[in-house]
Scaffold this active site. Structure first.
Site, PDB file in Angstrom:
ATOM      1  N   ALA A 498      -3.939   3.672  -3.536  1.00 51.42           N
ATOM      2  CA  ALA A 498      -3.247   4.832  -4.079  1.00 51.42           C
ATOM      3  C   ALA A 498      -2.224   4.363  -5.102  1.00 51.42           C
ATOM      4  CB  ALA A 498      -2.542   5.600  -2.978  1.00 51.42           C
ATOM      5  N   MET A 499      -1.713   5.302  -5.897  1.00 47.69           N
ATOM      6  CA  MET A 499      -0.707   4.958  -6.908  1.00 47.69           C
ATOM      7  C   MET A 499       0.339   6.056  -6.946  1.00 47.69           C
ATOM      8  SD  MET A 499       0.559   3.121  -9.271  1.00 47.69           S
ATOM      9  CE  MET A 499       2.066   3.648 -10.089  1.00 47.69           C
ATOM     10  N   HIS A 533       3.586   5.876   2.414  1.00 53.39           N
ATOM     11  CA  HIS A 533       3.953   4.784   1.499  1.00 53.39           C
ATOM     12  C   HIS A 533       4.207   5.334   0.091  1.00 53.39           C
ATOM     13  CE1 HIS A 533       3.472   0.541  -0.087  1.00 53.39           C
ATOM     14  NE2 HIS A 533       3.225   1.237  -1.190  1.00 53.39           N
ATOM     15  N   GLU A 534       3.272   6.147  -0.398  1.00 56.60           N
ATOM     16  CA  GLU A 534       3.411   6.649  -1.773  1.00 56.60           C
ATOM     17  C   GLU A 534       4.580   7.614  -1.898  1.00 56.60           C
ATOM     18  OE1 GLU A 534       1.758   4.980  -3.823  1.00 56.60           O
ATOM     19  OE2 GLU A 534       0.476   4.090  -2.275  1.00 56.60           O
TER      20      GLU A 534
HETATM   21 ZN    ZN Z   1       3.302   0.749  -3.163  1.00 57.97          ZN
END
Ligand code: ZN
Length: 1050
Positions: A498-499, A533-534
């Protein structure tokens, strides 16, 4: 030396004899032909050509045509090359080529103009160069001291331009569209077969502004440059971007950028990052923001190695003033999963659908638009995206309005609100026909998920938890989410998990999708972890950004650690703080004990170096030492320091020292940190040097005192190592004892400082009682004890393991097995220790033990003593197997589901009779009802597939292979591919197991490396890994790799 350069010189040097000229001019234009066909002499023709077609476009076409005709002897081409070499030193000429090539030649000639009738005729006569011949020719013409590389710029389906740049020249070879690009062939527009005819080739001097064009500053050097940072003379303030990606067309992008800068120090060069972009040089303008006066540009150059675009100005820009650079440019939607790229999926009617999306971190925003592509160069962004009316566009900020594009039926401009100040790597665009779902968070933030239509319901879970997590972080950091909206989208082709693009997070589909009926407990946890996290990054990384990539670990470590804090709050039953020990701490210990490890804070410059540090060390060691810090500072102090740091540095950049300052302040105020020590003093020892210590606790004969020493823990010491660094850390020591067991006291009772080689701890119980150090394994270090203390600990574990905290039980297992592996303990000790597992019911100690035993299992699996190890393990697992059982339910406690998968996969692998029988039976039921996907619980699918394929023959393998081909669920396809590598049919039948290659596995490996077999390129590694991790397949995989290496690289 001065070279005379005129248009006439050029024409004379390159033009072929008059009869060829006619052909040439015919190709340029029928109109020109009608004029020139009356000419009788060469000079006359040139004069005419010059007077009528002096437009530089024709130069391109002339060169274009010249190299195309095979009748042209190489001498003519050489003459042309020679002329170009001379001419390329002249700026006026360069400029002509640059301007026209970009504007006219690429767009008009290549995209819309296609080939002339003559070219088509040549093609029919098979009288054209093939791609391999053309490349060979191009290379042979100018290879002296050159650094030739082939690039491709996909233009229209089925054809492409290959770019080959040498020191002085760039060759562009346009291939014919003679093959149909399909999903099943490995040849694509970017990867044409060698025998593809070349329709046209263009040769231009290297100094023009092209993708990977001129490299004046580094002509003499092939080595990688290190001074890749932008000059600090300009500071970007605001960008306006207009991009029209032809998602369903030829994948080109019409772009316009306008960037306002403030001059920090006087300069007469305007430098920006840029890569894979064709500038339209004549459109570049630099104006004084206040007076609107234009600053003249003397010339434009491109520094390929640094990916710098330079506009050289007639007058210097004044310090303190603001200027605006604007330019039009052409870009491409590549298929390399970086920059602004294209992705596709097949809809329910079998139709291929295209979309365009971005991935800029760390250094690829420059591939989408010219910009100051460094994290500290923050600015605001106002984005306009063009899309077709049945598609939608999404960016960081909410859309303000849409309006039709004049003169382009069916197209709209979407205009997005100006962003907050942010780094270029966080800018994001998405143009797709995706559907969305929306909720509003508790604090009023609009929260949406996006996916292809048939999968949108699989985002229900991430939408629900995502909106809650966002609110949790607002509360935890005491800072409201800075944007009015948050989107999350699942992209069919995505490079990482992911970003965290600000306001529009992009995910790999399997990182965002969750279907309660078919997804395992593990995938549910993974989705939650990735989303958390993102979202943590929206503060750590986005709001406050590392000044440079050296401090990448700061944002990645924090985001990784905050995952646990957040899930522990949202799903307390998942015991994330306990899982962290096994999933993160023990995992990174395995990498960081090697001499090849690296410090988490590491100087990097070149994009290649930057890309390399996105690794386990940055993420997981980062998270682990942050966790240690939280425990030695205590939670309240840690949070207060964090909030102060985030609030003070909001919309700006920071280094690790900035964070240390805020935490030191909080620690000194709360008295959780001694007045004489700073967080920096302590943490520098963990971030600036690699590795971690093993603490050795040697108790006195009566047990009452202990000496504690530290040493770097290395799995293997290289006797020839030339590392002379003295590794010492500031180690927070916490401990508890049998008499006064208290596992809640995680704050350090003592510090082992960087200068202490040894300290003594007193007031310990007598030697018949144990002591344990590193309470709850909060510190990033291992502990070794004298033999008696180990024995007391083992005695306790066997008598009543619950007297020791579950984290410390996992710690004892991991430390003991790894100390033995490093030769610092006898193996008999950890093997005695893990015997207590017979009565252990918690997941983490079991998972820790099994993860470590995988190594021992591998080592022994081919020895005569494997039988006794196998029996030992089966006895250990037996009781657990009985209690946890084969029957799986998705409503069982979360950790029980994890534990069942772990125990069953080991039991089945070791040949546990009931486990194998049950697996085979379930698989057979499925074979009889292939459409029934619910026969096997999602948690157990892999175990069952792998076990049944290993126990089965061709029938089982073929069935699984067909299921793989027919499935359109990503996670199921991956599971099946991995399970297919479990086959061992010949091993079972064969008497000499290692001399007889397993045909099934060989064939499987061959399939993976052969095109059109149904295994996609991105899955080749998965297949190889599955065969190589199969005891039977290990040698096979190695032999295969060794024998086929050349072909594989090809
Ligand atoms: Zn990260």
């Amino acid at each position: 030396m001065h070279w005379f350069c005129t248009f006439n010189n050029f024409i004379q040097a390159i033009l072929p004899p008059p009869e060829k000229l006619k052909l040439l001019v015919n190709y340029i234009s029928p109109e020109a032909y009608s004029h020139i066909s009356d000419c009788t002499t060469y000079d006359e023709a040139i004069r005419l050509l010059k007077s009528v077609y002096v437009k530089p476009k024709n130069i391109i076409f002339a060169t274009h045509q010249l190299a195309t005709l095979r009748q042209q002897p190489c001498e003519s081409i050489n003459a042309f090359i020679h002329a170009l070499k001379l001419l390329s030193k002249d700026c006026e000429f360069k400029q002509i080529i640059a301007d026209t090539y970009t504007e006219e030649a690429v767009r008009d000639a290549f995209i819309t103009g296609t080939a002339s009738p003559i070219i088509h005729q040549r093609l029919l006569e098979k009288d054209l160069l093939t791609l391999s011949e053309a490349l060979q020719l191009a290379r042979s013409l100018d290879t002296a001291q050159c650094n030739a590389e082939v690039y491709s710029l996909p233009l229209a389906p089925g054809c492409c331009i290959l770019q080959l740049c040498s020191r002085n020249l760039c060759f562009y070879l346009q291939t014919a569209a003679v093959f149909a690009p399909t999903e099943s062939t490995t040849h694509s527009a970017e990867n044409p077969p060698a025998d593809t005819p070349v329709l046209a080739s263009v040769v231009i001097p290297r100094c023009s502004i092209m993708p990977d064009g001129n490299s004046t500053a580094s002509l003499s050097s092939n080595t990688k440059v290190t001074d890749v940072r932008l000059p600090a003379s300009l500071r970007p303030l605001h960008y306006q971007l207009q991009l029209q990606p032809f998602v369903r067309g030829n994948f080109s992008i019409n772009g316009y950028v306008q960037v306002e800068v403030e001059v920090v120090t006087e300069t007469s060069v305007f430098t920006l990052h840029m890569a894979d972009i064709i500038t339209h040089n004549e459109t570049v303008k630099i104006v004084d923001a206040r007076s609107a006066m234009e600053i003249s540009i003397l010339k434009q150059t491109y520094d390929n190695q640094r990916q710098f675009y330079h506009a050289h100005l007639q007058q210097p820009l004044t310090k303190g003033c603001r200027y605006v650079l604007s330019m039009e440019f052409t870009g491409y939607l590549n298929d390399q999963l970086y920059g602004f790229y294209r992705s596709s999926y097949t809809d329910s009617n079998g139709i291929k659908r295209w979309l365009a999306v971005t991935q800029f971190q760390p250094t690829d925003a420059r591939r989408a638009f010219p910009c100051f592509d460094e994290p500290a160069m923050k600015a605001t962004f106002e984005v306009f995206l063009a899309r077709e009316t049945d598609m939608s566009a999404v960016s960081n900020m909410p859309k303000i309005n849409s309006r039709p594009i004049e003169g382009q039926q069916g197209w709209m401009w979407d205009h997005f609100n100006t962003s907050v100040p942010m780094s270029t790597y966080l800018v994001v665009f998405l143009v797709s026909d995706f559907r969305s779902k929306e909720v509003t968070t508790q604090n009023g933030v609009s929260f949406r998920t996006w996916a292809r239509e048939t999968a949108i319901n699989q985002t229900n879970y991430s939408l629900e938890i995502g909106s809650k997590i966002l609110t949790f972080f607002e509360d935890y950091f005491s800072i409201p989410y800075p944007l009015p909206k948050q989107d999350m989208v699942a992209i069919p082709d995505f490079a990482s998990g992911a970003m965290e693009n600000w306001g529009l997070i992009t995910y790999k589909e399997t990182s965002l999708f969750y279907d309660p009926k078919v997804s395992s407990a593990y995938s549910k946890q993974r989705v939650m972890k990735t989303v958390a996290h993102e979202l943590a990054h929206q503060w750590f990384g986005n709001l406050v950004t590392p000044k440079w990539w050296t401090d990448l670990w700061l944002s990645e470590g924090f985001a990784s650690f905050m995952v646990y804090v957040c899930i522990d709050h949202a799903e307390p039953e998942w015991q994330m703080m306990e899982q962290l020990i096994m999933m993160d701490l023990h995992k990174v210990f395995r990498f960081d004990c090697l001499e090849s490890s690296h410090p988490i804070s590491i100087p990097v410059a070149h994009p290649d170096e930057i890309n390399k540090i996105f690794d386990t060390i940055s993420y997981v060691k980062g998270a682990s030492i942050i966790r240690m810090m939280k425990f030695f500072l205590t939670e309240a102090t840690f949070r207060r320091g964090l909030t102060n740091y985030l609030k003070t540095k909001a919309y700006a950049n920071a280094e690790q020292d900035d964070l240390w300052n805020f935490l030191t302040q909080a620690g000194h105020q709360d008295l959780t940190l001694g007045k004489c020590v700073t967080v920096k003093t302590i943490m520098d020892t963990w971030t600036l040097q690699m590795g971690y210590p093993v603490i050795t606790v040697m108790r006195s004969a009566d047990g009452a005192s202990a000496t504690v020493t530290q040493e770097r823990f290395l799995l293997r010491k290289d006797p020839n190592s030339n590392d002379t660094h003295v590794y010492r850390w500031w180690v927070p020591l916490s401990h508890t004892t049998q008499a006064t067991a208290d596992f809640s006291k995680t704050a350090p009772s003592r510090w082992l400082s960087k200068t202490d080689s040894k300290i003594t701890i007193r007031s310990l119980p007598n030697s018949s009682q144990w002591v344990i150090f590193n309470v709850q394994e909060t510190g990033y270090y291992r502990v070794n004890y004298d033999e008696n203390n180990w024995k007391q600990l083992i005695k306790q574990l066997k008598a009543d393991h619950t007297k020791i905290h579950v984290n410390n039980r996992a710690q004892l297992i991991d430390d003991a097995l790894n100390l033995a592996r490093a030769g610092q303990l006898s193996y008999s000790l950890p093997m005695d220790l893990i015997a207590y597992l017979k009565s252990e019911t918690s997941y983490t100690p079991w998972a820790t033990a099994l993860n470590n035993l995988a190594y021992i299992d591998k080592v022994f699996s081919r020895t005569g003593t494997y039988g006794s190890l196998k029996n030992f393990l089966l006895r250990l697992l037996g009781l657990q197997y009985k209690s946890i059982g084969f029957q799986d339910s998705l409503t069982d406690p979360h950790l029980d589901q994890h534990k069942r998968v772990k125990i069953l996969s080991w039991a089945c692998k070791l040949g546990h009779e009931d486990c194998v029988t049950q697996s085979v039976s379930l698989f057979n039921q499925w074979m009889m009802n292939p459409m029934n996907k619910s026969i096997i619980s999602p948690n157990l699918k892999y175990v069952v597939y792998c076990t049944a394929i290993a126990a089965g023959k061709d029938k089982e393998w073929e069935f699984a292979w067909n299921q793989y081909l027919n499935s359109n669920v990503g996670s199921e396809k991956s599971r099946l591919l991995s399970a297919l590598g479990c086959s061992r049919e010949l091993w079972i039948l064969s008497s000499s197991m290692f001399n007889n290659p397993n045909e099934r596995l060989t064939r499987y490996l061959e399939m993976a490396f052969t095109k059109d077999t149904g295994i996609r390129k991105k899955d080749v590694v998965r297949v190889f890994h599955s065969v190589a991790s199969n005891t039977v397949g290990k040698d096979l995989a190695w032999t295969f790799l060794r024998d086929q290496l050349d072909d594989i690289i090809d």
